[in-house]
Each structure stands twice: as structure tokens, then as C-alpha cells.
Design an enzyme around this catalytic site. Structure first.
Site, PDB file in Angstrom:
ATOM      1  N   ARG A  36       0.801  -1.225   0.000  1.00 17.84           N
ATOM      2  CA  ARG A  36       0.000   0.000   0.000  1.00 17.84           C
ATOM      3  C   ARG A  36       0.835   1.278   0.000  1.00 17.84           C
ATOM      4  O   ARG A  36       0.578   2.176  -0.774  1.00 17.84           O
ATOM      5  CB  ARG A  36      -0.917   0.034   1.239  1.00 17.84           C
ATOM      6  N   HIS A  82      -7.615  -5.102  -7.610  1.00 16.77           N
ATOM      7  CA  HIS A  82      -7.428  -4.342  -6.366  1.00 16.77           C
ATOM      8  C   HIS A  82      -8.714  -4.369  -5.550  1.00 16.77           C
ATOM      9  O   HIS A  82      -9.560  -3.474  -5.683  1.00 16.77           O
ATOM     10  CB  HIS A  82      -7.039  -2.897  -6.718  1.00 16.77           C
ATOM     11  N   TYR A 126     -18.940  10.867 -14.350  1.00 19.55           N
ATOM     12  CA  TYR A 126     -18.928  12.003 -15.264  1.00 19.55           C
ATOM     13  C   TYR A 126     -17.595  12.169 -15.998  1.00 19.55           C
ATOM     14  O   TYR A 126     -17.556  12.755 -17.071  1.00 19.55           O
ATOM     15  CB  TYR A 126     -19.216  13.302 -14.498  1.00 19.55           C
TER      16      TYR A 126
END
Length: 745
Positions: A36, A82, A126
Site C-alpha cells: 500500500r 485491487h 462524469y
């Protein structure tokens, strides 16, 4: 109890809770560090970024293709590679597309991807995205067995362990992350400079850090700014892998009519939100902590344009900006902590040379693997071509066998001693391939592949050939993204450590009258205005007033203690309000067994007399006693069992000393030496006891001392005038019983 339950109970294993907790926490910590938070030194990416790029490549979102919705990309990433939250993945995708956050964007965005003011990007349904040329360079060679693959979390897909990365992405784009017990913070750099350093390291493997820092003079932030760090500090940071860089905003002066001007800020430090700067300056203006700035305006559009108006035209722009830099994020410190995962996935802090060397080792490994992969492809193709050439030499016989025999493959293999691959290729030939031109093309291809095979074998056996090839690849990347391109031009100016601008305190702080109050037990505070009387002042139970002086908020307060040290406080930083203040020992490092002798306002260019309990003293300039640390400044050296006893301003031509035996001696002040530090000379002799106090005055005016109702002056003092170090005479009638002249009380 059923047999099943008994079986389950029999499988329960008792363990020590501390051991179980430690084992599980260690697993969590390792997962956080490697999966991470810390980037890989080879491709400079964390797993989420690596998976994002790979998923977008699988979706064929290269620069020549159209955009796809970010929601589609995020869905593929969390569904295949993931298994984490979609918000975290989308945030990572957005950052890779922000040209103010990433020096070389890996994603080209279409839609609202946020701005430098700190506004968030639009929802992923969007926005649209595709890969940039820079990202393609990171992925280059992934189909050529350049890196290892592993199964994804559910075993349904394969994903790369790391990316080939033909660009030194770790340094070019930097990285930041916090793991368990460790963190990383690598600022972005200029690709052209990094490539220059890589080429130098290829040529000189043992190059010094100093030489590499000369080629990579510092970070190159996407938001520009000026690096104003001393070169020795920069070199030390790159040599150790830890440090920080001071970055300032870029500004210029625009002249207005009637001698007026305004300051235009057009580049700000990295990762500082413009809106936060404006809010901070506005808050400081309201709090009257930016006394030189009259107003601030934000006229930014696509570019940054912050306007600072000076309070008046007589203020120098450099002084104004120095105040702004000191109080706002227009000057920021960017940390450097090159804590990365090495080739063995072990976290370690690397210096600049280690990072560059690790990248070159990775590029060599990629080159070798790609070369071997290509050799295998060439070997297979040459095998096929050799079989086809044999078929062309015996074309009529091959056609006959295919037409007449039921098992032509085995017969062809036995007749011309061909492999199964070659026989399959012959049988799969199309009729149009039987032309003479095809035979010529096959021979040409065979010769070309043979030549390439020879070159690749030489490359694998010869280190110098590999170095030359890697050097050529770096030069190609340099041409594509270097300083001759729009994206490669250095944005952060390499400046020098700024000269110390002497900003007068009365400019930085609003000048206001205050009264300094210090109690017998050392509680200090300030009250607004110059108080006429002190009878109404209140103190803690059992405490009472001791020092009261009028000052301005821009003044420095000097404290002389029994250990012979002077301490300095800023008047504007003293606690105010109606309380009892704070203990002065919290503001200065005054030992508990020492006390305050004098507290007064610093007078530049003036002098004071300091004296010890054994009757020794000297004159010292107030400018020489100002301390710059809480630890104070030693001025009066003391012998064993001796304390600093008195301090008086130099305000005349004569000095008077009084002992604990109430004897007074008066002598010319010129007999006292002026020093910056020492024990001084003897002022008065004592048979018993020691010095009580000293004062200075004008001989013709008489000897003054303070009383409860004011100042009394004795003019009949001729009998007390003598020489330095004499014992003196018993004090005149009316002299205070505490043997004090009351200089600072």
C-alpha cells in the site's frame, strides 16, 4: 454434544495472546508496507497505481484511442486486481491526471479533475480518462516477458508484479506514503536531469554524490516556485536519503501610478492549496499580524495571480515579502525521505546514487529478459523459415505427397528430417505463398532474423553492449520528455539561500503601549497601555509585585539573573488579559535555585553596570547582552559562593555602590572598565557581608534613590566621594533600610 462439535473443540489450540497479537500485527504491517504505502524503487509505483495502468492498458486506453468513463476503469481495477474501495482507487486515478500534483501525468483526463484550490474532482461517472505517452513508456515491454506476473486475488487473472518502466518514474514523479512505523516522501524531479545523471552513472559507476547532485540540483515541482536551500544542505539530503528543501513562491512587482506598487504572486509551493493561502493571509490581516500588507486579492484564472497590496508605498517589497514568507505557506518545506522497496521487496532508505543504480539494474534486467524473449521468438521463426525453404527446394515433391498421401505430415518429416513445427508450417502454407517472390522474401527474412539473433547473443554475453543499449534507450526517453519538449522544461527555479532580511520588529508587530508586570515569585504578564499606578494590580495569594515597567509591544525585555546570565523576551509574546500571567521560568531556562535581579526594557546602543555580591563589576553594552535562545547569555562570571547582585543603567558620569553594611562609596564611572564578559574589577571593599546595590548618576545633580512617594536626591555627598575599591562611609540619613537605590523596581 455431537461428534462434530467435539472434533471442533479438539482442534482448538491455545496460544499466548501477546504472541498471537504480535504475529497478526506483523502480518498487517508487512502488508501495509509492501502493498500500500511504499513505492518500488524500480518503477516508482505503488500497487494501486500499477494496477490502474495495467487495467487501462487492457482496456486499450492508449493515447491514440478514445476516452472511457473513469467508472469503467475503476470497476475493472477493483473487480480484477485491487479488492479495495472504489473511492480510494478513483482518488489515485484522479491524482495521476492532475498536472499540478504530478510532474509527468500518467493519465489524461477529460472533465473536472479538481484544481489547485483544493476542489474535488467530479464523480467518476462524469469523468473520462486514457493513458498518456509517459504511461505508455512505463508499460513498454510488458508483452515481451520483461517482468514477472502473478495471479490476482481470486486467481482468475494475471497481473504484473511490477512494470518495465523505461522512465525513472520514482524520482520524476516522486511518491508519498505512511506505512506502519515508516513513511516515504520523495519530491518530483526533472526527467532530463535524471537522465543526465543516469548516463553519467553508466559511464562512471562510482560517481560521487556531489557530482550527481551537480547534475540533479534539486526537485522540480509541477507548480514551479523557487528552491532556496543552501547547496550543502541539498547535497547532504541526497547523500543520506533524508532531509528537506525550502521552497518559496515566485513573485514580481508591478508599478502603479503615483509611486504605488503591488506584488503579483504567480507560482506557489508544491501541494499548497491556493485557497488556503488566501484564507490564511486574510485571517492574519484581520488579526493585525501582517502589518505591512494592506489587502489581498485573488485574480487567478487558469494561471495563478494573487495580488498583495502594501500598507503604504514606503515599504520595500523585499521586506513585505519576508514578513509574508515567515507567516504563510508561500514558503514551505518539502521533506525528502527516500524510503522505498528494493529489489528484494525490503524497505530501506536509499541515497540518490542507490536509487539511480537500482533503476539501471532494473533496466538491464528488463533488457536481458526482453532479449531472451525475442531470441525465443526468433528461434521459432527461423525454424519455420528453414522448413519453408526446404519445401521451396522440393516444391513438386511436397505437393505430390500432400495430394497423394493420407498422412503427409509424417512423410514430410521423415523425408527431409523436419520437426513437427516445420511440417505444420509447410502444410499450412497458402497457395499464393508458392510464388517465387515469397521465396525471396523468406530468404531475406531469414537473413535478417539470423543477423538479429547474432546481435542479441552478443548483447547477452557482452556487458558493454548492454550498457550502450541502455544508454541509447535513456537518450530516446530524454528526447521524448526532455528539456526540449514543453513538458520537460524545468519549472522550479534553482535559487540560493536568501540573505537574511532585517525586518524591524516595529514593522512586524503593531506598535502599542503596554505595561510589563512581574511578581515576586516570577509570574509575568502585560497589560494594555501605560498604567499610571500599580496599587490596583492583583497577584496570587502570597505573592506581590516586584518589577513594573512601561514598554511597547515591539520592545525586547531583558532579564538579569543571579547566575550572571541575561535572558531576552519579546514584549509582544508576553501573556496579556486579566489573569496572573505565566511563570517566567516557562519562557526562559532559569534554574529553580536562581532568582531575577533586574527586569527592564532593552535600549539599543545604551549600557548597564553589572556587579556581583563580592563587590566586583564592569560596564557592558545592552546590545551585547541580548540572548537569542531560552538558555540566555552568560555575561558576569562568578566565583564559588558568589551571585550576581546588581544591575543599573548607565545614566551619568559617577557610580555609587552600597554594601550590606550600609556603607556607600562614590567614584567616577570612568574607573570602571567596559567588557562583554568577565568578573570585572573591585567596586567596594567589605569587612563583613558584600555588595547590596549600585547606581549611576550625574555628580552635579546629586545622588538619587527611590522612596515610597517618589525619588529623593541628596546633594551633600562630598564626604562619600573616594576611589574605587574603598570601604566608604555609613549611608546618610533617610537612605532606604533595604540598602537599594531602586533602579528597576
Amino acid at each position: 454434544m455431537s461428534k462434530t462439535d467435539q472434533t471442533k473443540i479438539s482442534r482448538i489450540e491455545e496460544v499466548v495472546f501477546d504472541d498471537a497479537l504480535g504475529e497478526r500485527y506483523l502480518a498487517y504491517a508487512l502488508s501495509t508496507i509492501t502493498s500500500r504505502s511504499l513505492p518500488d524503487v524500480r518503477d516508482g509505483l505503488k500497487p494501486v497505481h500499477r494496477r490502474l495502468l495495467f487495467a487501462m492498458r487492457q482496456l486499450r486506453l492508449d493515447p491514440e484511442s478514445g476516452f472511457k468513463k473513469c467508472a469503467r476503469v475503476v470497476g475493472d481495477v477493483i473487480g480484477k486486481y485491487h479488492p479495495h474501495g472504489d473511492v480510494a482507487v478513483y482518488d489515485a486515478l484522479v491524482r495521476l491526471a492532475q498536472d499540478f500534483a504530478v510532474r509527468y501525468p500518467l493519465v489524461e483526463g477529460q472533465g473536472n479533475f479538481g484544481n489547485i484550490d483544493g476542489d474535488n474532482a467530479a464523480a467518476m461517472r462524469y469523468t473520462e480518462a486514457r493513458l498518456t505517452e509517459y504511461a505508455i513508456a512505463i508499460l513498454d515491454g510488458i508483452d515481451d516477458d520483461a517482468v514477472d506476473f502473478r495471479q490476482n486475488y481470486d486467481g482468475s487473472e494475471d497481473e504484473p508484479v511490477l512494470l518495465p518502466s523505461s522512465v525513472p518514474n520514482l524520482l520524476c514523479n516522486g511518491a508519498a506514503g505512511i506505512a506502519v512505523g515508516m513513511a516515504t516522501s520523495i519530491p518530483p524531479h526533472n526527467l532530463d536531469e535524471i537522465c543526465t545523471a543516469l548516463l553519467h552513472l553508466l559511464k562512471f559507476p562510482n560517481a560521487s554524490i556531489a557530482k550527481l547532485v551537480a547534475l540533479v540540483p534539486g526537485p522540480d515541482f509541477p507548480t514551479g516556485g523557487i528552491l532556496v536551500e543552501d547547496r550543502s544542505i541539498v547535497e547532504e539530503a541526497y547523500a543520506s536519503g533524508r532531509g528537506s528543501f525550502r521552497v518559496r513562491a515566485k513573485w514580481r512587482v508591478e508599478k502603479l501610478s503615483h509611486g504605488q506598487y503591488e506584488i503579483i504572486i504567480y507560482e506557489i509551493p508544491y501541494q499548497v492549496q491556493k485557497s488556503r493561502i488566501v484564507e490564511k493571509i486574510a485571517d492574519l490581516l484581520n488579526a493585525k499580524k501582517l502589518s505591512l500588507v494592506g489587502d489581498i486579492r485573488d485574480e487567478s484564472a487558469d494561471d495563478i495571480r494573487l495580488i498583495l497590496e502594501p500598507r503604504n508605498r514606503s515599504i520595500k517589497p523585499e521586506v513585505l515579502m519576508e514578513q509574508v514568507f515567515r507567516n504563510t505557506e508561500l514558503e514551505a518545506r518539502i521533506s525528502l525521505n527516500m524510503n522505498v522497496l528494493d529489489l528484494n521487496m525490503t524497505p530501506q532508505v536509499m541515497n540518490l546514487r542507490d536509487v539511480l543504480r537500482s533503476f539501471l539494474e532494473h533496466r538491464e534486467e528488463v533488457l536481458v529478459r526482453r532479449s531472451k524473449h525475442r531470441l525465443a521468438k526468433i528461434g521459432h521463426r527461423l525454424e519455420v523459415l528453414e522448413g519453408l525453404l526446404i519445401a521451396y527446394l522440393n516444391l513438386d515433391e511436397v505437393i505430390r505427397i500432400i495430394r497423394e498421401k493420407d498422412e503427409p505430415k509424417a512423410i514430410i518429416m521423415n523425408t527431409w528430417d523436419l520437426s513437427e513445427v516445420q511440417a505444420e508450417a509447410i502444410l499450412n502454407m497458402r497457395l499464393r505463398a508458392l510464388r517465387r517472390l515469397e521465396e525471396v522474401a523468406i530468404k531475406r527474412e531469414h537473413g535478417s532474423l539470423t543477423s538479429e539473433k547474432t546481435r542479441l547473443n552478443k548483447l547477452l554475453k557482452n556487458k558493454k553492449e548492454r550498457v550502450a543499449t541502455i544508454s541509447g534507450q535513456i537518450n530516446e526517453i530524454r528526447k521524448k520528455f526532455g528539456k526540449k519538449t514543453n513538458i520537460g522544461v524545468r519549472r522550479t527555479e534553482i535559487g540560493r539561500a536568501p540573505d537574511e532580511v532585517n525586518v524591524p520588529l516595529d514593522i512586524l508587530v503593531e506598535r502599542e503601549p503596554i505595561t510589563i508586570i512581574c511578581s515576586q515569585k516570577g509570574w509575568i504578564r502585560s497589560a494594555k497601555g501605560h498604567l499610571a499606578g500599580t496599587k490596583d494590580l492583583k497577584f496570587k495569594d502570597g505573592d506581590r509585585g516586584r518589577f513594573v515597567c512601561h514598554a511597547q509591544t515591539v520592545d525586547k525585555i531583558l532579564i538579569f539573573a543571579t547566575n550572571g546570565r541575561f535572558y531576552t523576551l519579546s514584549a509582544n509574546k508576553l501573556p496579556g488579559g486579566r489573569g496572573h500571567g505565566e511563570p517566567v521560568r516557562l519562557m526562559i531556562d532559569l534554574p529553580n535555585d536562581q532568582d531575577i535581579v533586574a527586569l527592564f526594557v532593552h535600549r539599543p546602543n545604551e549600557k548597564v553596570v553589572v556587579a556581583s555580591s563580592d563587590g566586583k563589576g564592569f560596564v557592558v553594552s545592552e546590545d551585547d547582552v541580548v540572548a537569542h535562545t531560552k538558555n540566555g547569555k552568560q555575561v558576569l562570571n562568578l566565583g564559588k559562593g558568589v551571585e550576581a547582585q546588581a544591575c543599573a543603567p548607565v545614566a551619568g558620569d559617577t557610580l555609587a555602590a552600597v554594601g550590606e553594611n550600609r556603607k556607600i562609596v562614590i567614584f567616577p564611572l570612568r574607573d570602571l572598565p567596559e567588557m562583554t564578559r568577565g568578573r570585572g574589577v573591585k567596586l567596594q571593599s567589605y569587612k563583613d557581608g558584600g555588595l547590596a546595590d549600585v547606581t549611576t548618576f550625574i555628580l552635579s545633580d546629586g545622588l538619587p534613590w527611590k522612596t515610597g512617594i517618589g525619588v529623593r536626591t541628596e546633594t551633600d555627598i562630598e564626604a562619600y566621594i573616594g576611589k574605587r575599591s574603598q570601604a566608604g562611609r555609613i549611608a546618610m540619613r533617610g537612605f532606604p533600610r533595604n540598602n537599594r537605590f531602586g533602579n528597576y523596581e
